[in-house]
Design a protein around this motif. Structure first.
Motif, PDB file in Angstrom:
ATOM      1  N   ALA A 133      44.555  23.628  40.080  1.00 50.26           N
ATOM      2  CA  ALA A 133      45.726  24.053  40.855  1.00 50.26           C
ATOM      3  C   ALA A 133      46.413  25.267  40.232  1.00 50.26           C
ATOM      4  O   ALA A 133      47.175  25.968  40.912  1.00 50.26           O
ATOM      5  N   LEU A 134      46.156  25.528  38.954  1.00 49.91           N
ATOM      6  CA  LEU A 134      46.768  26.673  38.274  1.00 49.91           C
ATOM      7  C   LEU A 134      45.800  27.851  38.128  1.00 49.91           C
ATOM      8  O   LEU A 134      46.115  28.828  37.445  1.00 49.91           O
ATOM      9  N   ALA A 135      44.651  27.766  38.763  1.00 52.67           N
ATOM     10  CA  ALA A 135      43.684  28.873  38.687  1.00 52.67           C
ATOM     11  C   ALA A 135      44.285  30.131  39.292  1.00 52.67           C
ATOM     12  O   ALA A 135      44.996  30.089  40.304  1.00 52.67           O
ATOM     13  N   VAL A 136      44.010  31.269  38.666  1.00 53.94           N
ATOM     14  CA  VAL A 136      44.496  32.564  39.170  1.00 53.94           C
ATOM     15  C   VAL A 136      43.313  33.518  39.288  1.00 53.94           C
ATOM     16  O   VAL A 136      42.377  33.470  38.485  1.00 53.94           O
ATOM     17  N   PRO A 137      43.326  34.399  40.273  1.00 51.95           N
ATOM     18  CA  PRO A 137      42.202  35.324  40.438  1.00 51.95           C
ATOM     19  C   PRO A 137      42.209  36.418  39.378  1.00 51.95           C
ATOM     20  O   PRO A 137      43.254  36.746  38.804  1.00 51.95           O
ATOM     21  N   ARG A 138      41.036  36.957  39.137  1.00 49.00           N
ATOM     22  CA  ARG A 138      40.952  38.132  38.271  1.00 49.00           C
ATOM     23  C   ARG A 138      41.708  39.289  38.915  1.00 49.00           C
ATOM     24  O   ARG A 138      41.973  39.283  40.124  1.00 49.00           O
ATOM     25  N   LEU A 139      42.020  40.295  38.122  1.00 50.49           N
ATOM     26  CA  LEU A 139      42.624  41.509  38.665  1.00 50.49           C
ATOM     27  C   LEU A 139      41.654  42.169  39.636  1.00 50.49           C
ATOM     28  O   LEU A 139      40.438  42.136  39.438  1.00 50.49           O
ATOM     29  N   SER A 140      42.190  42.781  40.690  1.00 50.02           N
ATOM     30  CA  SER A 140      41.323  43.456  41.656  1.00 50.02           C
ATOM     31  C   SER A 140      40.645  44.665  41.033  1.00 50.02           C
ATOM     32  O   SER A 140      39.546  45.054  41.423  1.00 50.02           O
ATOM     33  N   SER A 141      41.299  45.263  40.034  1.00 48.02           N
ATOM     34  CA  SER A 141      40.718  46.389  39.305  1.00 48.02           C
ATOM     35  C   SER A 141      40.880  46.139  37.811  1.00 48.02           C
ATOM     36  O   SER A 141      42.017  46.043  37.322  1.00 48.02           O
ATOM     37  N   PRO A 142      39.781  45.994  37.064  1.00 46.41           N
ATOM     38  CA  PRO A 142      39.904  45.691  35.628  1.00 46.41           C
ATOM     39  C   PRO A 142      40.647  46.777  34.864  1.00 46.41           C
ATOM     40  O   PRO A 142      40.606  47.960  35.223  1.00 46.41           O
ATOM     41  N   ARG A 143      41.324  46.385  33.818  1.00 50.22           N
ATOM     42  CA  ARG A 143      41.941  47.355  32.920  1.00 50.22           C
ATOM     43  C   ARG A 143      40.856  48.056  32.112  1.00 50.22           C
ATOM     44  O   ARG A 143      39.905  47.409  31.674  1.00 50.22           O
ATOM     45  N   PRO A 144      41.002  49.349  31.853  1.00 44.99           N
ATOM     46  CA  PRO A 144      39.987  50.040  31.048  1.00 44.99           C
ATOM     47  C   PRO A 144      39.982  49.594  29.593  1.00 44.99           C
ATOM     48  O   PRO A 144      38.977  49.710  28.906  1.00 44.99           O
ATOM     49  N   ARG A 145      41.115  49.064  29.111  1.00 41.75           N
ATOM     50  CA  ARG A 145      41.161  48.606  27.715  1.00 41.75           C
ATOM     51  C   ARG A 145      42.133  47.445  27.583  1.00 41.75           C
ATOM     52  O   ARG A 145      43.316  47.577  27.908  1.00 41.75           O
ATOM     53  N   VAL A 146      41.620  46.325  27.126  1.00 40.53           N
ATOM     54  CA  VAL A 146      42.431  45.159  26.782  1.00 40.53           C
ATOM     55  C   VAL A 146      42.398  45.042  25.262  1.00 40.53           C
ATOM     56  O   VAL A 146      41.316  45.074  24.663  1.00 40.53           O
ATOM     57  N   PRO A 147      43.535  44.916  24.609  1.00 38.67           N
ATOM     58  CA  PRO A 147      43.533  44.891  23.144  1.00 38.67           C
ATOM     59  C   PRO A 147      42.948  43.604  22.577  1.00 38.67           C
ATOM     60  O   PRO A 147      42.978  42.548  23.215  1.00 38.67           O
ATOM     61  N   ALA A 148      42.420  43.698  21.364  1.00 38.35           N
ATOM     62  CA  ALA A 148      41.941  42.505  20.662  1.00 38.35           C
ATOM     63  C   ALA A 148      43.092  41.519  20.509  1.00 38.35           C
ATOM     64  O   ALA A 148      44.230  41.904  20.256  1.00 38.35           O
ATOM     65  N   GLY A 149      42.781  40.242  20.695  1.00 38.00           N
ATOM     66  CA  GLY A 149      43.788  39.202  20.560  1.00 38.00           C
ATOM     67  C   GLY A 149      44.524  38.872  21.835  1.00 38.00           C
ATOM     68  O   GLY A 149      45.332  37.933  21.852  1.00 38.00           O
ATOM     69  N   ALA A 150      44.249  39.597  22.921  1.00 40.75           N
ATOM     70  CA  ALA A 150      44.921  39.309  24.183  1.00 40.75           C
ATOM     71  C   ALA A 150      44.466  37.952  24.719  1.00 40.75           C
ATOM     72  O   ALA A 150      43.281  37.624  24.700  1.00 40.75           O
ATOM     73  N   VAL A 151      45.425  37.161  25.182  1.00 42.95           N
ATOM     74  CA  VAL A 151      45.161  35.828  25.738  1.00 42.95           C
ATOM     75  C   VAL A 151      45.290  35.926  27.255  1.00 42.95           C
ATOM     76  O   VAL A 151      46.324  36.369  27.757  1.00 42.95           O
ATOM     77  N   GLY A 152      44.237  35.528  27.970  1.00 44.30           N
ATOM     78  CA  GLY A 152      44.260  35.711  29.407  1.00 44.30           C
ATOM     79  C   GLY A 152      43.678  34.561  30.193  1.00 44.30           C
ATOM     80  O   GLY A 152      43.099  33.618  29.630  1.00 44.30           O
ATOM     81  N   LEU A 153      43.847  34.657  31.514  1.00 42.48           N
ATOM     82  CA  LEU A 153      43.338  33.672  32.456  1.00 42.48           C
ATOM     83  C   LEU A 153      42.497  34.365  33.523  1.00 42.48           C
ATOM     84  O   LEU A 153      42.815  35.475  33.953  1.00 42.48           O
ATOM     85  N   ALA A 154      41.446  33.676  33.959  1.00 39.13           N
ATOM     86  CA  ALA A 154      40.640  34.117  35.100  1.00 39.13           C
ATOM     87  C   ALA A 154      40.099  32.868  35.769  1.00 39.13           C
ATOM     88  O   ALA A 154      39.358  32.102  35.143  1.00 39.13           O
ATOM     89  N   GLY A 155      40.459  32.646  37.025  1.00 42.20           N
ATOM     90  CA  GLY A 155      40.134  31.372  37.637  1.00 42.20           C
ATOM     91  C   GLY A 155      40.849  30.278  36.855  1.00 42.20           C
ATOM     92  O   GLY A 155      42.035  30.393  36.538  1.00 42.20           O
ATOM     93  N   ALA A 156      40.143  29.202  36.543  1.00 41.72           N
ATOM     94  CA  ALA A 156      40.715  28.133  35.718  1.00 41.72           C
ATOM     95  C   ALA A 156      40.312  28.271  34.256  1.00 41.72           C
ATOM     96  O   ALA A 156      40.552  27.369  33.453  1.00 41.72           O
ATOM     97  N   TRP A 157      39.690  29.394  33.884  1.00 44.67           N
ATOM     98  CA  TRP A 157      39.297  29.631  32.502  1.00 44.67           C
ATOM     99  C   TRP A 157      40.425  30.309  31.738  1.00 44.67           C
ATOM    100  O   TRP A 157      41.173  31.118  32.286  1.00 44.67           O
ATOM    101  N   CYS A 158      40.508  30.016  30.453  1.00 48.38           N
ATOM    102  CA  CYS A 158      41.377  30.728  29.531  1.00 48.38           C
ATOM    103  C   CYS A 158      40.484  31.355  28.470  1.00 48.38           C
ATOM    104  O   CYS A 158      39.423  30.809  28.147  1.00 48.38           O
ATOM    105  N   GLY A 159      40.907  32.503  27.928  1.00 47.61           N
ATOM    106  CA  GLY A 159      40.110  33.145  26.900  1.00 47.61           C
ATOM    107  C   GLY A 159      40.943  34.083  26.053  1.00 47.61           C
ATOM    108  O   GLY A 159      42.054  34.470  26.439  1.00 47.61           O
ATOM    109  N   VAL A 160      40.403  34.417  24.884  1.00 47.18           N
ATOM    110  CA  VAL A 160      41.050  35.350  23.970  1.00 47.18           C
ATOM    111  C   VAL A 160      40.057  36.462  23.664  1.00 47.18           C
ATOM    112  O   VAL A 160      38.935  36.188  23.210  1.00 47.18           O
ATOM    113  N   TYR A 161      40.459  37.701  23.904  1.00 47.82           N
ATOM    114  CA  TYR A 161      39.579  38.842  23.647  1.00 47.82           C
ATOM    115  C   TYR A 161      39.419  39.040  22.139  1.00 47.82           C
ATOM    116  O   TYR A 161      40.400  39.288  21.438  1.00 47.82           O
ATOM    117  N   PRO A 162      38.194  38.941  21.603  1.00 55.85           N
ATOM    118  CA  PRO A 162      38.005  39.098  20.155  1.00 55.85           C
ATOM    119  C   PRO A 162      38.091  40.550  19.700  1.00 55.85           C
ATOM    120  O   PRO A 162      38.404  40.813  18.540  1.00 55.85           O
TER     121      PRO A 162
END
Length: 201
Positions: A133-162
């Motif tokens: 119920a808390l799933a969120v869609p990915r961005l319609s256009s990806p960011r060209p640069r996400v910094p290391a350590g960023a915590v994010g959501l895509a669908g019902a997945w959570c992740g941290v950019y290494p």
């Protein structure tokens, strides 16, 4: 074969077991390690498990017949990841969840996630546990640069950019935790099976 859709040979010494979803893949991988299946490496993915370094595929297949779907994997180690919740998508996620920023922080940090599998980049774990119920869609256009350590959501997945990289996940915050360090005995901080809690800072 109970619970396994199909076994496929992959090259001369690997076998891919298709199981249908990430939870089953993690459960099969945990069961296989606990039962010392004849494979050098056992690697879960979104809907399958790769058994690499298999000298006798028939023996592997026979042993895998003992796995029953629905068996929970053995509990993995617990890791707390400190997070500063100041991501650029907090307001957007709050709107989608029908709450405010404090509500996003509370809901995100109260979940115990489990690293289902790793991919995309060394040390990037796909963390399951967020309710559908808390799933969120990915961005319609990806960011060209996400910094290391960023915590994010895509669908019902959570992740941290290494590491810094392009990315389309909705960003909630950041952590100083090192997700991948080849000098450690286990380079990945969050290998499959790890239980993860995010701790607001």
């Amino acid at each position: 074969m109970t619970g396994i859709v199909q076994l496929r040979p992959v090259g001369p010494s690997a076998v891919l077991a298709e199981v249908g979803d990430a939870a089953s893949a993690l459960a099969l991988a945990g069961w296989a390690r606990a039962h010392d299946v004849p494979a050098v490496e056992v690697v879960p993915a979104a809907e399958s498990v790769l058994f690499d370094g298999v000298a006798d595929p028939a023996a592997l297949a026979a042993q895998l017949r003992g796995w029953e779907p629905g068996e929970p994997p053995p509990p993995g180690p617990a890791v707390e990841v400190p997070v500063v919740y100041d991501g650029p998508d907090l307001d957007d996620v709050a709107s989608r969840w029908g709450t405010d920023v404090a509500g996003v922080v509370a809901r995100h940090s109260e979940v115990e996630y489990v690293a289902a599998f790793c991919g995309f980049a060394p040390g990037f774990a796909y963390l399951a546990g967020l309710p559908d119920a808390l799933a969120v869609p990915r961005l319609s256009s990806p960011r060209p640069r996400v910094p290391a350590g960023a915590v994010g959501l895509a669908g019902a997945w959570c992740g941290v950019y290494p590491t810094a990289s392009p990315g389309g996940w909705r960003l909630l915050g950041r952590t100083d935790a090192t997700l991948w360090d080849q000098s450690r005995a286990e380079p990945a901080l969050l290998p499959p099976g790890t239980r993860v809690r995010f701790v607001p800072q």
